[in-house]
Structure formats: C-alpha cells, structure tokens
Design an enzyme around this catalytic site. Structure first.
Site, PDB file in Angstrom:
ATOM      1  N   TYR A 160       1.680   7.303  18.657  1.00  0.00           N
ATOM      2  CA  TYR A 160       0.464   7.299  17.867  1.00  0.00           C
ATOM      3  C   TYR A 160       0.699   7.916  16.501  1.00  0.00           C
ATOM      4  CZ  TYR A 160      -0.511  12.310  18.714  1.00  0.00           C
ATOM      5  OH  TYR A 160      -0.454  13.673  18.735  1.00  0.00           O
ATOM      6  N   ARG A 166       6.943   7.241   9.778  1.00  0.00           N
ATOM      7  CA  ARG A 166       7.192   7.941  11.031  1.00  0.00           C
ATOM      8  C   ARG A 166       6.877   7.046  12.229  1.00  0.00           C
ATOM      9  NH1 ARG A 166       4.304  13.535  11.937  1.00  0.00           N
ATOM     10  NH2 ARG A 166       2.494  12.161  12.145  1.00  0.00           N
ATOM     11  N   ARG A 178       3.325  -2.752  37.439  1.00  0.00           N
ATOM     12  CA  ARG A 178       3.861  -1.391  37.373  1.00  0.00           C
ATOM     13  C   ARG A 178       5.318  -1.337  37.824  1.00  0.00           C
ATOM     14  NH1 ARG A 178       4.939   3.430  39.350  1.00  0.00           N
ATOM     15  NH2 ARG A 178       4.044   5.289  38.377  1.00  0.00           N
ATOM     16  N   LYS A 225       6.591  10.681  18.287  1.00  0.00           N
ATOM     17  CA  LYS A 225       5.176  11.052  18.424  1.00  0.00           C
ATOM     18  C   LYS A 225       4.541  10.266  19.556  1.00  0.00           C
ATOM     19  CE  LYS A 225       1.164  11.955  15.461  1.00  0.00           C
ATOM     20  NZ  LYS A 225       0.897  13.324  15.913  1.00  0.00           N
ATOM     21  N   GLU A 282       6.860  25.000  17.436  1.00  0.00           N
ATOM     22  CA  GLU A 282       5.740  24.549  16.603  1.00  0.00           C
ATOM     23  C   GLU A 282       4.443  24.867  17.337  1.00  0.00           C
ATOM     24  OE1 GLU A 282       5.889  20.227  16.168  1.00  0.00           O
ATOM     25  OE2 GLU A 282       6.635  20.012  18.206  1.00  0.00           O
TER      26      GLU A 282
HETATM   27  N1  PMP Z   1       3.622  18.979  15.647  1.00  0.00           N
HETATM   28  C1  PMP Z   1       2.901  18.413  16.623  1.00  0.00           C
HETATM   29  C2  PMP Z   1       3.289  18.663  18.039  1.00  0.00           C
HETATM   30  C3  PMP Z   1       1.786  17.601  16.308  1.00  0.00           C
HETATM   31  O1  PMP Z   1       1.069  17.046  17.290  1.00  0.00           O
HETATM   32  C4  PMP Z   1       1.409  17.440  14.944  1.00  0.00           C
HETATM   33  C5  PMP Z   1       0.200  16.647  14.563  1.00  0.00           C
HETATM   34  N2  PMP Z   1       0.122  15.416  15.132  1.00  0.00           N
HETATM   35  C6  PMP Z   1       2.201  18.041  13.964  1.00  0.00           C
HETATM   36  C7  PMP Z   1       3.300  18.807  14.345  1.00  0.00           C
HETATM   37  C8  PMP Z   1       1.878  17.890  12.509  1.00  0.00           C
HETATM   38  O2  PMP Z   1       2.230  16.610  12.048  1.00  0.00           O
HETATM   39  P1  PMP Z   1       1.427  15.940  10.853  1.00  0.00           P
HETATM   40  O3  PMP Z   1       1.534  16.880   9.694  1.00  0.00           O
HETATM   41  O4  PMP Z   1       2.177  14.680  10.606  1.00  0.00           O
HETATM   42  O5  PMP Z   1       0.038  15.737  11.315  1.00  0.00           O
END
Ligand code: PMP
Length: 284
Positions: free
Chosen positions: A33, A52, A100, A147, A179
């Site tokens: 996403y 991305r 599945r 992502k 993070e």
């Molecule tokens: N790390 C994680 C785990 C996230 O989910 C996000 C936001 N989606 C970010 C960092 C920040 O990414 P962005 O600046 O592209 O929103």
C-alpha cells in the site's frame, strides 16, 4: 455522508465496494500500500510514493495494476469526488484472487483499491502537545522496507502504547530503535545534529524522511544516518517522528522520560513548518 471509493476500474459508493474473500490480500496479507497526503486539494510527494510503490511491487514480483499517469488520475478523481481539501489517499494493491494456496499463479491479475480520508493534518492537535511514546520489541518480519499490509504487529504495539496512556510505540531491536509503528524515528542531539537510522531492510524508507533529510540539509542542519539506543534518545535534546500522515511530529517523552522541558522542541517545530510550506509549494 458515504465516500466514493475506487475498486478495480470503478468509482463506487463505499458500501457497495466489494472484493473477493479469496483475495490474497485478505488471506495472506499479500498486498502492498501507499498513503499520500492531500493539502489544499493537492497531492504531496506523489512521485515519491509511486517510486516506492514500484519498488514494493518489484520486491514481491507483483505486477503494477496501472501506470503512474493512470494512478495520478485516479488519485485526483477521488480527491475531487470526495471534496478532500486536507486528508489522505490510501492505495492498496493485492496480488488478486485465486483458490487458496501458499504458492501463487504467476499470471494473476492484481486488485487495486483506493479510498480517501478527510482530516485536518496541519492543525493536528498532537503537533502542539507532542507525542509520548513507549518502547516495544520490534518483532515484525525482516523486510520492513517493503510496504506490505501486514500491520498487525504494529497495531499490537500501538495498542500497548494506548494502554499506557501514550500515543505511539518506538520499536527496538538489539537495543537500537528501528522506527515508530507507522513513522520513522529521529532524535536531535544536544549539539543540534539530527540522527535517524540509515536505510536497510530494517525500516520503511519513508518518503517524509527523505524530504526532511533534504530540507534539513538546505537549512544547514547536520544529519547523521545511524542507529541510536533508547538511552541516547532519552538523553537527546529533542525527538520527533516523520510520516506522510503526521508530517514532522514532536516526541516529548520516551518510556516516561521527558525530553527537554517535555514540550515540542524548536528544531522539530521548525522542520514541521518548513516541511508543510515546501510540500504545499510542490504539491500536484
Ligand atoms: N515506517 C513505517 C513502519 C510506516 O508505516 C510509515 C508510514 N506509512 C513510515 C515509516 C513513514 O513513511 P512515509 O513518510 O512514507 O509515510
């Protein structure tokens, strides 16, 4: 008011949108996403998000559901149909529906779903108070640079933070902060240097992170890309997080230890202002 959402070629009312129960996004979290913010009805850093997305798809051998120009048109049409002045556009691509089976068919048709959320982003009340965070073990999978929609572990960490009266959790692995649950983590040292973890498979390569890094450079603020410990963060002058939905968000306490005077710091506040100003200027 019902929203208009986008599902595989059609703009439909949200309560009429449907996707197969055999969709691999639902059964296997086999989906990626993007979230793009909207200011003044325009998209922030759209090209960065599309770059991305292409990378996430490539890493999972998933075909693109549409080219960038078509995706831009759908984003704009959703913003228009839903009168979004400030808010977010979510885009989700799954590998599609099939019987599945852990192994997928190489000729599968991806599903594309998009929807909007209208909400104040600049006047986010948390920006004025800052966010208190807890630390939490990072037990997510090893490819956090992709992502994907497997966000359950991050949801558990966020709920743990809420239960402790905090707004978010900073995830920790081998004693080092990776993070936040949905943002990149930063500290400002007492010498005024910004520190954020370098890019690897350990963290999402934040689009806002990249923008703030560039803007900090332009503002003659030094940035170091390296991991930091929880103790270093608790000793820092300031801390903040970055994400497309919260921009630059001050962090004022880590595991109950307040940073500085426990209020949003000057560097975070300034970077937030610069980021909003520059993003508005460059929006499409
Ligand atoms: N790390 C994680 C785990 C996230 O989910 C996000 C936001 N989606 C970010 C960092 C920040 O990414 P962005 O600046 O592209 O929103």
């Amino acid at each position: 008011m019902t929203r208009t959402v986008y599902v595989n070629g059609s703009f439909v009312a949200e309560d009429e949108a449907c996707i197969s129960i055999f969709d691999r996004g639902f059964l296997f979290a086999d989906a990626v996403y993007e979230v793009t913010s909207v200011l003044d009805g325009r998209l922030i850093d759209f090209a960065g998000h599309m770059k991305r997305l292409a990378r996430s798809l490539r890493e999972l051998s998933m075909p693109a559901p549409a080219d960038e120009a078509a995706l831009l048109e759908i984003h704009r049409e959703l913003v228009r149909l839903n009168d979004v002045v400030e808010g977010l556009v979510y885009l989700q691509v799954s590998r599609g529906a099939a019987e599945r089976d852990f192994a997928w068919g190489v000729d599968m048709q991806p599903s594309l779903v998009m929807f909007t959320q209208s909400k104040p982003l600049i006047a986010n009340p948390l920006a004025a108070t800052g966010v208190r965070v807890i630390t939490w073990p990072d037990q997510r999978w090893g490819r956090r640079d992709i992502k994907t929609v497997q966000l359950l572990y991050s949801s558990l960490a966020k709920m743990a933070a809420k239960e402790q009266g905090c707004g978010d959790a900073w995830l920790v692995e081998d004693g080092l902060v990776t993070e936040g649950t949905s943002n990149n983590a930063w500290i400002v040292t007492r010498d005024g240097v910004l520190v954020t973890r370098g890019l690897s498979h350990d963290i999402l390569h934040g689009i806002t992170r990249a923008a703030v890094m560039r803007l900090a450079g332009e503002a003659q603020i030094k940035v170091e890309e390296r991991p930091f410990t929880v103790a270093e963060a608790q000793e820092a002058a300031e801390a903040f997080s970055t994400s497309a939905s919260a921009f630059v968000m001050p962090v004022v306490a880590i595991d109950g230890v307040e940073l500085g005077d426990g209020k949003p710091g000057p560097v975070a506040r300034r970077l937030r202002e610069i980021y909003v100003e520059e993003s508005r200027r460059a929006a499409v």
